[in-house]
Enzyme design. Structure first.
Site, short mmCIF file in Angstrom:
data_model
loop_
_atom_site.label_atom_id
_atom_site.label_comp_id
_atom_site.label_asym_id
_atom_site.label_seq_id
_atom_site.Cartn_x
_atom_site.Cartn_y
_atom_site.Cartn_z
N HIS A 1 0.84 -1.12 -0.02
CA HIS A 1 -0.09 -0.09 0.01
C HIS A 1 0.94 1.17 0.08
O HIS A 1 1.98 1.13 0.48
CB HIS A 1 -0.93 0.13 1.41
CG HIS A 1 -0.35 0.17 2.52
ND1 HIS A 1 -0.06 1.54 3.07
CD2 HIS A 1 0.15 -0.46 3.27
CE1 HIS A 1 0.49 1.57 4.24
NE2 HIS A 1 0.75 0.37 4.34
N CYS A 2 0.45 2.29 -0.59
CA CYS A 2 1.18 3.70 -0.49
C CYS A 2 0.05 4.75 0.38
O CYS A 2 -0.66 4.01 1.35
CB CYS A 2 1.30 4.24 -1.92
SG CYS A 2 -0.22 4.36 -2.75
N ALA A 3 0.11 5.82 0.18
CA ALA A 3 -0.47 6.73 1.12
C ALA A 3 -2.14 6.76 1.17
O ALA A 3 -3.00 6.78 2.05
CB ALA A 3 -0.29 8.11 0.83
N ARG B 1 -3.72 3.84 -1.48
CA ARG B 1 -4.27 3.05 -2.36
C ARG B 1 -3.66 1.60 -1.81
O ARG B 1 -2.36 1.67 -1.54
CB ARG B 1 -3.59 3.12 -3.87
CG ARG B 1 -4.09 4.54 -4.38
CD ARG B 1 -3.44 4.64 -5.79
NE ARG B 1 -3.63 5.98 -6.19
CZ ARG B 1 -3.17 6.27 -7.36
NH1 ARG B 1 -2.48 5.71 -8.30
NH2 ARG B 1 -3.12 7.60 -7.66
N ARG C 1 -2.25 -1.67 -3.39
CA ARG C 1 -1.71 -2.16 -4.45
C ARG C 1 -1.50 -3.60 -4.57
O ARG C 1 -0.87 -4.25 -3.84
CB ARG C 1 -0.42 -1.40 -4.73
CG ARG C 1 -0.48 0.04 -4.77
CD ARG C 1 0.80 0.67 -4.84
NE ARG C 1 0.65 2.23 -4.74
CZ ARG C 1 1.05 2.91 -6.07
NH1 ARG C 1 1.00 2.26 -7.10
NH2 ARG C 1 0.75 4.17 -5.91
#
Length: 468
Positions: A26-28, A30, A32
């Protein structure tokens, strides 16, 4: 509202089940997901899951937008299932060869510069605060005048505002070495060598106070204070050289020879070849940026404010980090920031109009938090979850962004930093009453136009049935 654990299960099931999941990161904003077979994923079903603000397949990943904070909790629940969690950097290794050449390079730019941005954000806030406390009008409130400010206090503020840009090559080289698999410590040292006090200072050369050192009669050797590209490409080649040397040099000599050869070869190449070449390239990029920003009659604001969020859809908007860094370093201000802030605010306003106008509970629950996220500077939930899904709100947002950007450009508005916009971005305009007021007006125009157009022409609940 469904529990996060159930949401995680629903997402995995709609993505094709546990057997179809290669890895998850995951990012900030989303989640993934790397899939074995993307045809098994049902994106429409994912978008119907509670708290999901949008989903799409891009760069070899199924990207599910939850928004800041929420995505961390969903990821924790996903990893409790029979799914392999991975780091974002590991996932980048899986996806680095996907997409065309330009997409891969811009993605690499993002990987390098995103870790540096928080420091530059803080520096921009320091610049704004220094401008605020040194304004004559503010000083008068305390019975002071500009000449009453202590030299030591000004020196203190200079340390806060100048350090990150003076040593920017060290930050860039460190991050580049890390992204490309080298030793970050070697990157830091090479970056510091590029700004060594023994070299003529880049700012002194720019002001005409000193001349470059000429080697062999035609190679100018200078310091690279606040430069980006020389450190970036030196970091790429340095990391690759280090990995190659470690494969060739015996383990007994690796500790001595590898760092010695990397530092020797790379600083020689940086000062005599890489630096002079890419400094010219950097100057060309800056000149082209200024041409666009200096377009008369607010045209630059119409273009950038209106089209920036289209670039965000492609995922290659991180390339603008380089432009903003150059503007701050060379101009001491960032005229790009208010233009993109207008575009971001407008998308938030379009999502807000959808949320307030809709009578559907799920749409309200999706659009209203997404609009708040946009007003805090993150538009992906609003764009992918609401505006782009129905197209018209997105277009109305583009029109609003163009209107706000047009005003900002006419007023010559510029921020003291980068990477924060809309509500948090107000902190970059504290250095004067007129910049602060014009920033509020520019974003207000963007919000008003986008909201009004979306309310009047951009959305009806009947679009929900058509979308389904």
């Amino acid at each position: 509202m469904a529990e996060n654990s159930q949401i995680a299960k629903d997402v995995i099931e709609a993505a094709g089940g546990e057997g179809n999941i290669a890895s998850v990161a995951h990012c900030a904003t989303r989640l993934r997901i790397m899939l074995h077979d993307k045809e098994k994923a049902d994106i429409s079903a994912i978008e119907e899951i509670d708290k999901v603000k949008g989903a799409f397949y891009n760069s070899g990943q199924l990207q599910v937008i939850f928004g800041t904070g929420t995505v961390n909790r969903i990821y924790e629940e996903v990893t409790k299932l029979n799914v392999e969690g991975t780091t974002k950097s590991d996932m980048k290794e899986d996806t680095k060869n996907q997409g065309n050449f330009l997409q891969r390079w811009i993605r690499t730019f993002g990987d390098v510069f995103v870790p540096i941005i928080p420091v530059l954000v803080a520096t921009g806030l320091f610049m704004g605060l220094r401008g605020l406390v040194t304004q004559p009008q503010v000083l008068q409130l305390f019975g002071l005048a500009p000449e009453d400010i202590s030299e030591n206090f000004l020196l203190y503020t200079q340390i806060l505002t100048d350090t990150a840009f003076i040593f920017l090559p060290a930050l860039v080289a460190w991050s580049t070495f890390k992204v490309f698999g080298g030793s970050p410590l070697l990157g830091i040292v090479i970056g510091l060598m590029l700004v060594s006090p023994a070299l003529p200072n880049a700012w002194d050369i720019g002001s005409g106070e000193v001349e470059p050192i000429m080697f062999f009669g035609f190679i100018p050797v200078v310091g690279y204070q606040a430069s980006v590209l020389p450190a970036f490409f030196t970091g790429i080649l340095g990391a690759k050289l280090e990995k190659a040397l470690r494969k060739k040099i015996p383990e007994s000599l690796d500790l001595i020879l590898t760092p010695f050869l990397v530092l020797l070869i790379m600083i020689t190449g940086a000062l005599f070849i890489i630096g002079p070449i890419f400094h010219v390239v950097e100057n060309g990029i800056f000149a082209a940026t200024r041409v666009v920003l200096d377009l008369p009659l607010g045209i630059s604001g119409l273009i950038i404010g209106g089209l920036h969020q289209v670039i965000v859809i492609t995922g290659v908007h991180h390339i603008f980090n380089l432009l903003e860094i150059q503007l701050l370093e060379r101009l001491g201000e960032n005229p790009f920031n208010p233009l993109i802030s207008a575009g971001i605010a407008a998308q938030g306003a379009a999502a807000l109009a959808v949320g307030l106008k809709s009578k559907e509970k799920k749409m309200k629950a999706l659009a209203l938090p997404s609009s708040l996220s946009a007003f805090l500077g993150i538009t992906e939930p609003a764009i992918f979850g609401v505006n782009l899904r129905y197209v018209k709100p997105f277009v109305m947002g583009l029109i609003g962004g163009a209107a706000g950007g047009f005003f900002a450009s006419l007023m010559g508005l510029a921020g003291t930093g980068m990477a924060i916009t809309v509500i948090p971005g107000m902190l970059l305009y504290l250095d004067g009453l007129f910049p602060f007021a014009n920033y509020i007006i520019a974003n207000g125009i963007a919000i008003g136009v986008a909201f009004g157009l979306t309310w009047a022409f951009g959305y009806e609940d009947g679009m929900l049935d058509k979308d389904k």
